[in-house]
Design a protein around this motif. Structure first.
Motif, PDB file in Angstrom:
ATOM      1  N   ASP A  81      26.389  64.088  35.281  1.00  0.00           N
ATOM      2  CA  ASP A  81      26.168  64.614  36.713  1.00  0.00           C
ATOM      3  C   ASP A  81      25.551  65.816  36.758  1.00  0.00           C
ATOM      4  O   ASP A  81      25.527  66.745  35.927  1.00  0.00           O
ATOM      5  N   VAL A  82      24.780  65.935  37.969  1.00  0.00           N
ATOM      6  CA  VAL A  82      24.295  67.317  38.223  1.00  0.00           C
ATOM      7  C   VAL A  82      25.304  68.472  38.664  1.00  0.00           C
ATOM      8  O   VAL A  82      26.226  68.002  39.508  1.00  0.00           O
ATOM      9  N   PRO A  83      25.202  69.409  37.980  1.00  0.00           N
ATOM     10  CA  PRO A  83      26.489  70.381  38.622  1.00  0.00           C
ATOM     11  C   PRO A  83      26.678  70.575  39.926  1.00  0.00           C
ATOM     12  O   PRO A  83      27.611  70.645  40.422  1.00  0.00           O
ATOM     13  N   GLU A  84      25.554  70.793  40.977  1.00  0.00           N
ATOM     14  CA  GLU A  84      25.620  70.957  42.171  1.00  0.00           C
ATOM     15  C   GLU A  84      26.083  69.806  43.094  1.00  0.00           C
ATOM     16  O   GLU A  84      26.249  70.139  44.263  1.00  0.00           O
ATOM     17  N   ALA A  85      26.019  68.679  42.544  1.00  0.00           N
ATOM     18  CA  ALA A  85      26.380  67.561  43.339  1.00  0.00           C
ATOM     19  C   ALA A  85      27.755  67.417  44.020  1.00  0.00           C
ATOM     20  O   ALA A  85      28.846  67.970  43.209  1.00  0.00           O
ATOM     21  N   PRO A  86      28.111  67.107  45.090  1.00  0.00           N
ATOM     22  CA  PRO A  86      29.559  66.982  45.508  1.00  0.00           C
ATOM     23  C   PRO A  86      30.477  66.111  44.859  1.00  0.00           C
ATOM     24  O   PRO A  86      29.828  64.848  44.502  1.00  0.00           O
ATOM     25  N   ARG A  87      31.726  66.272  44.592  1.00  0.00           N
ATOM     26  CA  ARG A  87      32.520  65.466  43.982  1.00  0.00           C
ATOM     27  C   ARG A  87      33.854  65.919  44.720  1.00  0.00           C
ATOM     28  O   ARG A  87      34.759  66.530  44.377  1.00  0.00           O
ATOM     29  N   TYR A 131      18.348  60.461  40.491  1.00  0.00           N
ATOM     30  CA  TYR A 131      19.317  59.377  40.395  1.00  0.00           C
ATOM     31  C   TYR A 131      20.865  59.925  40.360  1.00  0.00           C
ATOM     32  O   TYR A 131      21.637  59.336  41.140  1.00  0.00           O
ATOM     33  N   LEU A 132      20.950  60.746  39.700  1.00  0.00           N
ATOM     34  CA  LEU A 132      22.332  61.531  39.621  1.00  0.00           C
ATOM     35  C   LEU A 132      22.884  62.159  40.900  1.00  0.00           C
ATOM     36  O   LEU A 132      23.946  62.010  41.415  1.00  0.00           O
ATOM     37  N   ALA A 133      21.933  62.580  41.582  1.00  0.00           N
ATOM     38  CA  ALA A 133      21.953  63.566  42.738  1.00  0.00           C
ATOM     39  C   ALA A 133      22.536  62.418  43.947  1.00  0.00           C
ATOM     40  O   ALA A 133      23.140  62.687  44.786  1.00  0.00           O
ATOM     41  N   ALA A 134      21.956  60.961  43.791  1.00  0.00           N
ATOM     42  CA  ALA A 134      22.177  60.262  44.814  1.00  0.00           C
ATOM     43  C   ALA A 134      23.076  59.160  44.493  1.00  0.00           C
ATOM     44  O   ALA A 134      23.714  58.575  45.373  1.00  0.00           O
ATOM     45  N   PHE A 135      23.481  59.001  43.162  1.00  0.00           N
ATOM     46  CA  PHE A 135      24.196  57.849  42.735  1.00  0.00           C
ATOM     47  C   PHE A 135      25.343  58.320  41.664  1.00  0.00           C
ATOM     48  O   PHE A 135      26.116  57.374  41.449  1.00  0.00           O
ATOM     49  N   GLY A 136      25.224  59.423  41.312  1.00  0.00           N
ATOM     50  CA  GLY A 136      26.135  59.981  40.102  1.00  0.00           C
ATOM     51  C   GLY A 136      27.484  60.239  40.489  1.00  0.00           C
ATOM     52  O   GLY A 136      27.723  60.070  41.727  1.00  0.00           O
ATOM     53  N   LEU A 194      34.905  58.349  41.811  1.00  0.00           N
ATOM     54  CA  LEU A 194      33.604  57.998  41.714  1.00  0.00           C
ATOM     55  C   LEU A 194      33.162  57.531  43.101  1.00  0.00           C
ATOM     56  O   LEU A 194      32.125  57.551  43.531  1.00  0.00           O
ATOM     57  N   ASN A 195      34.044  56.774  43.676  1.00  0.00           N
ATOM     58  CA  ASN A 195      33.665  56.343  44.996  1.00  0.00           C
ATOM     59  C   ASN A 195      33.402  57.104  45.896  1.00  0.00           C
ATOM     60  O   ASN A 195      32.507  57.288  46.650  1.00  0.00           O
ATOM     61  N   ARG A 196      34.220  58.242  45.906  1.00  0.00           N
ATOM     62  CA  ARG A 196      34.109  59.430  47.224  1.00  0.00           C
ATOM     63  C   ARG A 196      32.725  60.280  46.525  1.00  0.00           C
ATOM     64  O   ARG A 196      32.028  60.337  47.567  1.00  0.00           O
ATOM     65  N   ALA A 197      32.657  60.244  45.238  1.00  0.00           N
ATOM     66  CA  ALA A 197      31.384  61.146  44.998  1.00  0.00           C
ATOM     67  C   ALA A 197      29.941  60.274  45.117  1.00  0.00           C
ATOM     68  O   ALA A 197      29.182  61.088  46.062  1.00  0.00           O
ATOM     69  N   THR A 198      29.936  59.349  45.074  1.00  0.00           N
ATOM     70  CA  THR A 198      29.018  58.396  45.073  1.00  0.00           C
ATOM     71  C   THR A 198      28.686  58.149  46.982  1.00  0.00           C
ATOM     72  O   THR A 198      27.582  58.269  47.385  1.00  0.00           O
ATOM     73  N   LEU A 199      29.632  58.019  47.639  1.00  0.00           N
ATOM     74  CA  LEU A 199      29.598  57.677  49.117  1.00  0.00           C
ATOM     75  C   LEU A 199      29.102  59.154  49.707  1.00  0.00           C
ATOM     76  O   LEU A 199      28.340  59.109  50.831  1.00  0.00           O
ATOM     77  N   ASP A 200      29.599  60.162  49.208  1.00  0.00           N
ATOM     78  CA  ASP A 200      29.049  61.598  49.600  1.00  0.00           C
ATOM     79  C   ASP A 200      27.660  61.418  49.594  1.00  0.00           C
ATOM     80  O   ASP A 200      27.012  62.092  50.430  1.00  0.00           O
ATOM     81  N   ARG A 201      27.092  61.554  48.337  1.00  0.00           N
ATOM     82  CA  ARG A 201      25.675  61.427  48.313  1.00  0.00           C
ATOM     83  C   ARG A 201      24.906  60.602  48.915  1.00  0.00           C
ATOM     84  O   ARG A 201      23.587  60.949  49.151  1.00  0.00           O
ATOM     85  N   GLN A 202      25.701  59.520  49.257  1.00  0.00           N
ATOM     86  CA  GLN A 202      24.734  58.344  49.862  1.00  0.00           C
ATOM     87  C   GLN A 202      24.751  58.477  51.596  1.00  0.00           C
ATOM     88  O   GLN A 202      24.430  57.631  52.405  1.00  0.00           O
TER      89      GLN A 202
END
Length: 368
Positions: free
Chosen positions: A256-262, A211-216, A17-25
């Protein structure tokens, strides 16, 4: 899209979750985008004080300079306005016109906390008078309290001003918010400042997706914590066919939105110096994706709030500019390599925002 039963959804631990959120941030790597584009992607920046948005963007953007944000503020492309969680946020003009109406129910609830000071006050009339007053010319909160107090002398002046701020979309006009030039807080309505009429509220569905694209990935409660809105479960359920679902280690369902980075949980996360009240640390009900349980509550003491330091993606210390130095206080002993990385990032922050000040970087005591 095939719906995955919650009990079978993949589990995401704190590092994932940390890496996913940091990437979007834009905190795994700095993004080559404009300040305005970053503010839009992040759905706003905390802006209770003048400097935090500049520090927030310095941590996130490649090649950022203070004028990259001051310019859009002067051109009224971005504005400072009360939105999420009843706090001042920096938003694009378009978001200020649509997100503020979306969170208006929360502002209406806020007025209820001050009802004892508003006995006998006609709130509709208050809104009309306050609008006329601040649209004649920008006014300070003191001037607003005095003007409304003249109309309702038996009411509590502070409650009158809060009611006006809740009923009206008031923006802090420049030079407030400009790096190195900021003045006192003066207010007018967002419509008057932008020269544009009010717009319909943003779609709750679209706002959840943003929100999910930036914080999910995030839960319903996470989104409600970020926005200050309630009863958002039906929105998520409506969107469920368009979303991926996961669980955290406590079994809480995440969307989560499918296209967001994880990214891979072991993706390196460089040190980052964030401002106090950065939305990264405030926009989830469960903050363990950024704040280890042992460090919870360590960025404030009494009424003093300290700027967070991220090491390996997680809160690991605080920092503050004291006298002629950027002082760093890690919560635990850093390895030599980590310490060097942190010092290098601190020097970069100074070069971006305080090049002419001659500050040093040192490790020491920040929390007193």
């Amino acid at each position: 899209m095939t719906k995955t039963p919650s009990s079978q959804a993949p589990v995401l631990g704190p590092r994932a979750l940390n890496r996913a959120t940091l990437d979007r941030q834009f905190l795994l790597r700095r993004a080559p985008v404009s300040a305005r584009a970053a503010v839009e992607h992040l759905a706003g920046l905390q802006a209770q004080e003048v400097k935090p948005p500049y520090y927030a963007l310095a941590a996130r953007l490649d090649g950022f300079a203070p004028e990259d944000l001051a310019g859009p503020l002067e051109r009224r492309e971005v504005v400072r306005i009360v939105t999420m969680r009843s706090t001042i946020h920096l938003h694009t003009a378009a978001d200020a016109l649509t997100l503020r109406p979306l969170v208006q129910p929360a502002r209406d609830r806020e007025i209820g906390y001050f009802r004892k000071g508003l006995v006998g006050v006609d709130l509709d009339r208050l809104a009309v008078l306050a609008r006329e007053f601040v649209e004649t010319e920008p006014r300070t909160m003191k001037q607003l309290r005095e003007a409304l107090g003249a109309e309702w002398p038996d009411a509590d002046p502070q409650s009158l001003a809060v009611a006006a701020r809740c009923r009206l979309p008031l923006v802090q006009v420049t030079p407030r918010g400009l790096w190195g030039r900021s003045g006192q807080v003066s207010l007018t309505t967002v419509e008057h400042w932008l020269g544009r009429p009010a717009e319909p509220a943003a779609s709750a569905d679209d706002t959840v997706l943003r929100y999910l694209a930036a914080f999910g990935p995030a839960s319903v409660k996470d989104m409600q914590t970020w926005s200050g809105l309630t009863r958002m479960r039906p929105v998520f359920e409506r969107l469920r066919p368009r979303l991926l679902t996961f669980r955290d280690e406590n079994g809480v369902e995440l969307f989560d939105v499918p296209e967001a980075p994880r990214p891979d949980p072991e993706t390196p996360a460089p040190p980052r110096f964030l401002p106090e009240f950065d939305n990264l640390l405030l926009s989830h009900a469960d903050r363990t994706r950024v704040i280890p349980p042992a460090n919870r509550g360590r960025t404030w003491q009494a009424n003093t709030f300290y700027c967070p330091l991220l090491v390996d993606g997680f809160l690991a210390g605080v920092w503050r500019i004291i006298d002629e130095a950027l002082v760093i206080e890690p919560f635990t002993t850093l390895t030599g390599a980590r310490r060097a990385e942190v010092a290098e990032e601190g020097a970069r922050v100074l070069d971006v925002l305080h090049r002419d000040a001659g500050y040093d970087v040192r490790f020491g005591t920040v929390i007193v």
